[in-house]
Design an enzyme around this catalytic site. Sequence first.
Site: not given
Length: 338
Positions: A145, A196
Amino acid sequence: MNIGVLGAGSWGIALAVLLHKKGHKLCMWEYSAEAADFLAKNRELPSKLPGIIIPQDIEITNDISKMIDMAELVLCVVPSQTMRQTLKTVVKESSPASIAKVQGWIMASKGIETGTLKLMTDVLADEIPGLGVDKMAVLSGPSHAEEVSRDMPTTVVAASENMKLAELIQEQFSTDYFRLYTNDDMRGVELAASIKNVIALAAGITDGMGFGDNTKGAIMTRGIAEMMRLGRKMGARDSTFSGLAGIGDLITTCISRHSRNRRMGELLAQGLTLDQALERMTMVAEGVQTTRSAYELAKKIGIEMPITTELYKMLFENKPAKEAVRDLMMRETKPEFW
């Protein structure tokens, strides 16, 4: 288009600001009334995205029905372990007609629900009445982000079994710095996005222990092997794990200073307990609970995930990091591909 954002954390804000630049009308829902009021007044989340201003015409509300009422697409960006309760609130407080008119539900949260061991689209299907797979998509890939909100070139994947929906998202979200690819392996993308974070925790532990590039490379590569092993058993395609949601996001999450999961691993390696490390975090490290879920899922379906297993023992059974590393290295020797 009219786009609702379910969750006003850093990723929700980054996506809302991006979509606003595309000319879409946005309404963001925030769980906390106090936090919603702060964001509406200050138009910034300085603790997570300092300097990123939320445009005045992006509506911010604590009224979930208001967001659903306006939305043609809904972006789901709340933490994975609160997703089910949030969706229950959607159904409880919104009219069936408003829910039915939503053209697509886009899952941008990453994780496996504890207890049920379900992926987020499974939770979505459980909780939204009558919702079919044709209205579900997943958005994933290497996309912090902090960087997306500052217009840094980023590529992600929009995955759906309904390629018309995937292509709609591709068209409506793509900009000159945010490029989307499509994929029809929604399950593979979700699994890659979840696991992940587990591997990034392990990578952070190796950083915190002072290990070098050899160790990080090994963790990342064998982490991909664990992802693929899980994916094959659950009907995903190997190629998905070689793509943006797999190796692309894994590399980014394992090496980045922005990675909350890598940072969490570092703190644990420095000797903090899990509770102490969690207190230090300003954002949710999804990999912690996903480690528990992935460990239980691997046992349930009968596959080996050695990195995930050792990490689970560190997090939830207080196994020392040095012992976990030794046990990984001293396992029975095997061919690389198994």
